[in-house]
Structures are given as structure tokens and as C-alpha cells.
Design a protein around this motif. Structure first.
Motif, PDB file in Angstrom:
ATOM      1  N   SER A  17       0.827  -1.212   0.000  1.00  0.00           N
ATOM      2  CA  SER A  17       0.000   0.000   0.000  1.00  0.00           C
ATOM      3  C   SER A  17       0.856   1.255   0.000  1.00  0.00           C
ATOM      4  CB  SER A  17      -0.935   0.000   1.212  1.00  0.00           C
ATOM      5  OG  SER A  17      -1.815  -1.086   1.157  1.00  0.00           O
ATOM      6  N   VAL A  18       1.944   1.258   0.767  1.00  0.00           N
ATOM      7  CA  VAL A  18       2.855   2.410   0.783  1.00  0.00           C
ATOM      8  C   VAL A  18       3.513   2.568  -0.578  1.00  0.00           C
ATOM      9  CG1 VAL A  18       4.977   3.372   1.784  1.00  0.00           C
ATOM     10  CG2 VAL A  18       3.238   2.362   3.273  1.00  0.00           C
ATOM     11  N   GLN A  19       3.912   1.464  -1.204  1.00  0.00           N
ATOM     12  CA  GLN A  19       4.536   1.542  -2.528  1.00  0.00           C
ATOM     13  C   GLN A  19       3.551   2.123  -3.553  1.00  0.00           C
ATOM     14  OE1 GLN A  19       7.454   1.546  -2.037  1.00  0.00           O
ATOM     15  NE2 GLN A  19       8.506  -0.423  -2.088  1.00  0.00           N
ATOM     16  N   ASN A  20       2.285   1.725  -3.466  1.00  0.00           N
ATOM     17  CA  ASN A  20       1.265   2.296  -4.354  1.00  0.00           C
ATOM     18  C   ASN A  20       1.074   3.782  -4.081  1.00  0.00           C
ATOM     19  OD1 ASN A  20       0.758  -0.070  -5.744  1.00  0.00           O
ATOM     20  ND2 ASN A  20      -0.939  -0.668  -4.431  1.00  0.00           N
ATOM     21  N   ALA A  21       1.105   4.178  -2.810  1.00  0.00           N
ATOM     22  CA  ALA A  21       0.960   5.589  -2.452  1.00  0.00           C
ATOM     23  C   ALA A  21       2.140   6.394  -2.995  1.00  0.00           C
ATOM     24  CB  ALA A  21       0.848   5.754  -0.942  1.00  0.00           C
ATOM     25  N   ARG A  22       3.346   5.830  -2.908  1.00  0.00           N
ATOM     26  CA  ARG A  22       4.538   6.496  -3.464  1.00  0.00           C
ATOM     27  C   ARG A  22       4.339   6.759  -4.959  1.00  0.00           C
ATOM     28  NH1 ARG A  22       9.778   5.862  -1.256  1.00  0.00           N
ATOM     29  NH2 ARG A  22      10.511   5.567  -3.369  1.00  0.00           N
ATOM     30  N   LYS A  23       3.871   5.726  -5.662  1.00  0.00           N
ATOM     31  CA  LYS A  23       3.637   5.833  -7.106  1.00  0.00           C
ATOM     32  C   LYS A  23       2.581   6.897  -7.403  1.00  0.00           C
ATOM     33  CE  LYS A  23       1.985   3.068 -10.970  1.00  0.00           C
ATOM     34  NZ  LYS A  23       1.436   1.761 -11.357  1.00  0.00           N
ATOM     35  N   ASP A  24       1.469   6.862  -6.646  1.00  0.00           N
ATOM     36  CA  ASP A  24       0.388   7.831  -6.849  1.00  0.00           C
ATOM     37  C   ASP A  24       0.837   9.260  -6.546  1.00  0.00           C
ATOM     38  OD1 ASP A  24      -1.224   5.710  -7.540  1.00  0.00           O
ATOM     39  OD2 ASP A  24      -2.298   5.652  -5.621  1.00  0.00           O
ATOM     40  N   ALA A  25       1.816   9.394  -5.627  1.00  0.00           N
ATOM     41  CA  ALA A  25       2.336  10.716  -5.272  1.00  0.00           C
ATOM     42  C   ALA A  25       3.350  11.223  -6.308  1.00  0.00           C
ATOM     43  CB  ALA A  25       2.987  10.673  -3.892  1.00  0.00           C
ATOM     44  N   GLY A  26       3.673  10.393  -7.290  1.00  0.00           N
ATOM     45  CA  GLY A  26       4.592  10.809  -8.344  1.00  0.00           C
ATOM     46  C   GLY A  26       6.061  10.713  -7.962  1.00  0.00           C
ATOM     47  N   LEU A  27       6.361   9.916  -6.953  1.00  0.00           N
ATOM     48  CA  LEU A  27       7.754   9.786  -6.524  1.00  0.00           C
ATOM     49  C   LEU A  27       8.487   8.755  -7.371  1.00  0.00           C
ATOM     50  CD1 LEU A  27       7.285   9.788  -2.651  1.00  0.00           C
ATOM     51  CD2 LEU A  27       7.822  11.703  -4.140  1.00  0.00           C
ATOM     52  N   ASN A  28       9.798   8.917  -7.476  1.00  0.00           N
ATOM     53  CA  ASN A  28      10.634   7.960  -8.179  1.00  0.00           C
ATOM     54  C   ASN A  28      10.877   6.748  -7.294  1.00  0.00           C
ATOM     55  OD1 ASN A  28      10.986   9.592 -10.497  1.00  0.00           O
ATOM     56  ND2 ASN A  28      12.587  10.735  -9.445  1.00  0.00           N
ATOM     57  N   VAL A  29      11.224   5.630  -7.908  1.00  0.00           N
ATOM     58  CA  VAL A  29      11.460   4.378  -7.190  1.00  0.00           C
ATOM     59  C   VAL A  29      12.543   4.519  -6.123  1.00  0.00           C
ATOM     60  CG1 VAL A  29      12.296   2.014  -7.485  1.00  0.00           C
ATOM     61  CG2 VAL A  29      10.679   2.970  -9.110  1.00  0.00           C
ATOM     62  N   ASP A  30      13.556   5.347  -6.383  1.00  0.00           N
ATOM     63  CA  ASP A  30      14.683   5.467  -5.450  1.00  0.00           C
ATOM     64  C   ASP A  30      14.578   6.659  -4.502  1.00  0.00           C
ATOM     65  OD1 ASP A  30      15.025   7.306  -7.459  1.00  0.00           O
ATOM     66  OD2 ASP A  30      17.153   6.936  -7.723  1.00  0.00           O
ATOM     67  N   ASP A  31      13.446   7.380  -4.506  1.00  0.00           N
ATOM     68  CA  ASP A  31      13.266   8.503  -3.581  1.00  0.00           C
ATOM     69  C   ASP A  31      13.073   7.996  -2.154  1.00  0.00           C
ATOM     70  OD1 ASP A  31      13.399  10.417  -5.570  1.00  0.00           O
ATOM     71  OD2 ASP A  31      11.226  10.546  -5.830  1.00  0.00           O
ATOM     72  N   ARG A  32      13.806   8.602  -1.223  1.00  0.00           N
ATOM     73  CA  ARG A  32      13.615   8.294   0.204  1.00  0.00           C
ATOM     74  C   ARG A  32      12.453   9.148   0.707  1.00  0.00           C
ATOM     75  NH1 ARG A  32      16.633   4.757   2.202  1.00  0.00           N
ATOM     76  NH2 ARG A  32      16.546   5.437   4.352  1.00  0.00           N
ATOM     77  N   ILE A  33      11.695   8.604   1.669  1.00  0.00           N
ATOM     78  CA  ILE A  33      10.494   9.286   2.138  1.00  0.00           C
ATOM     79  C   ILE A  33      10.462   9.412   3.660  1.00  0.00           C
ATOM     80  CG2 ILE A  33       9.084   8.557   0.169  1.00  0.00           C
ATOM     81  CD1 ILE A  33       7.798   6.434   2.067  1.00  0.00           C
ATOM     82  N   VAL A  34       9.596  10.317   4.112  1.00  0.00           N
ATOM     83  CA  VAL A  34       9.178  10.404   5.507  1.00  0.00           C
ATOM     84  C   VAL A  34       7.748   9.864   5.501  1.00  0.00           C
ATOM     85  CG1 VAL A  34       8.756  11.929   7.452  1.00  0.00           C
ATOM     86  CG2 VAL A  34      10.617  12.425   5.884  1.00  0.00           C
ATOM     87  N   LEU A  35       7.436   8.982   6.440  1.00  0.00           N
ATOM     88  CA  LEU A  35       6.183   8.236   6.393  1.00  0.00           C
ATOM     89  C   LEU A  35       5.445   8.293   7.724  1.00  0.00           C
ATOM     90  CD1 LEU A  35       4.370   6.063   4.932  1.00  0.00           C
ATOM     91  CD2 LEU A  35       5.924   4.350   5.890  1.00  0.00           C
ATOM     92  N   SER A  36       4.127   8.388   7.629  1.00  0.00           N
ATOM     93  CA  SER A  36       3.265   8.281   8.799  1.00  0.00           C
ATOM     94  C   SER A  36       2.178   7.258   8.489  1.00  0.00           C
ATOM     95  CB  SER A  36       2.633   9.638   9.118  1.00  0.00           C
ATOM     96  OG  SER A  36       1.695   9.503  10.167  1.00  0.00           O
ATOM     97  N   LEU A  37       2.001   6.289   9.386  1.00  0.00           N
ATOM     98  CA  LEU A  37       0.954   5.276   9.254  1.00  0.00           C
ATOM     99  C   LEU A  37       0.049   5.376  10.474  1.00  0.00           C
ATOM    100  CD1 LEU A  37       3.212   2.254   8.224  1.00  0.00           C
ATOM    101  CD2 LEU A  37       1.818   3.680   6.710  1.00  0.00           C
ATOM    102  N   SER A  38      -1.259   5.400  10.235  1.00  0.00           N
ATOM    103  CA  SER A  38      -2.191   5.549  11.354  1.00  0.00           C
ATOM    104  C   SER A  38      -3.411   4.649  11.146  1.00  0.00           C
ATOM    105  CB  SER A  38      -2.630   7.009  11.447  1.00  0.00           C
ATOM    106  OG  SER A  38      -3.601   7.165  12.446  1.00  0.00           O
ATOM    107  N   THR A  39      -3.757   3.898  12.205  1.00  0.00           N
ATOM    108  CA  THR A  39      -4.949   3.063  12.181  1.00  0.00           C
ATOM    109  C   THR A  39      -5.469   2.922  13.603  1.00  0.00           C
ATOM    110  OG1 THR A  39      -5.890   0.931  11.535  1.00  0.00           O
ATOM    111  CG2 THR A  39      -3.621   0.915  12.368  1.00  0.00           C
ATOM    112  N   SER A  40      -6.762   2.687  13.726  1.00  0.00           N
ATOM    113  CA  SER A  40      -7.342   2.452  15.051  1.00  0.00           C
ATOM    114  C   SER A  40      -7.433   0.957  15.354  1.00  0.00           C
ATOM    115  CB  SER A  40      -8.730   3.097  15.138  1.00  0.00           C
ATOM    116  OG  SER A  40      -9.580   2.528  14.161  1.00  0.00           O
TER     117      SER A  40
END
Length: 89
Positions: A17-40
Motif C-alpha cells: 500500500s505504501v509503494q502504491n501511495a509512493r507511485k500515486d504521489a509521483g515519486l521515483n522508485v529510489d526517492d527516500r520518504i518520511v512516512l506516517s501510518l495511522s490506524t485504530s
């Protein structure tokens, strides 16, 4: 399947799901990210917690935070809602 394997499967679904979000955000495969995951959902939180090292390594996450970032989306993992927020470092 036991609980340990179910949580590992959920963590792998989080990675996908994060990889799909990266793609949808227009990021390159090798871009490093800052990530937040939240669920109840307690089990999904436990899966993320137990497999945080794998999730961060496979998604090129430099830092996991609790704040919102530039790109936000929600997905369903094993019936639980997961909010993903990320941005390029």
C-alpha cells in the motif's frame, strides 16, 4: 495460519500500500520518504510495530513520524482502515 503469520502478511500488505501511495504521489522508485501510518485497529498496529524495520527498509523510509505529510491516502488492510501520509525527504 497463526497470529504471527497473519501479522506478517498484514505488514507486507502495508508495504504494498505504501509503494502504491509512493507511485500515486509521483515519486521515483529510489526517492527516500518520511512516512506516517495511522490506524485504530489494534492488530494492524501490532503488525506495523512488529515489522517496522521491514516496512521502512522496503519502502525507503528515512523516518516514521506521527504528523501529516504532503501526500495522504487511506487504504483497507485486512478489513482495517490505514491512513498513509508521506513526502519525499
Amino acid at each position: 495460519l497463526n497470529d504471527v503469520l497473519l501479522r506478517e502478511g498484514a505488514a507486507r500488505e502495508v508495504v504494498r500500500s505504501v509503494q502504491n501511495a509512493r507511485k500515486d504521489a509521483g515519486l521515483n522508485v529510489d526517492d527516500r520518504i518520511v512516512l506516517s501510518l495511522s490506524t485504530s485497529d489494534d492488530e494492524l498496529n501490532r503488525a506495523i510495530s512488529e515489522h517496522a524495520a521491514m516496512i521502512t527498509a522496503e519502502t525507503l523510509t528515512a523516518d516514521m513520524t506521527t504528523k501529516d505529510h504532503a501526500y495522504k491516502t487511506s487504504v483497507t488492510v485486512d478489513g482495517a482502515t490505514l491512513d498513509i501520509s508521506l513526502e519525499k525527504v
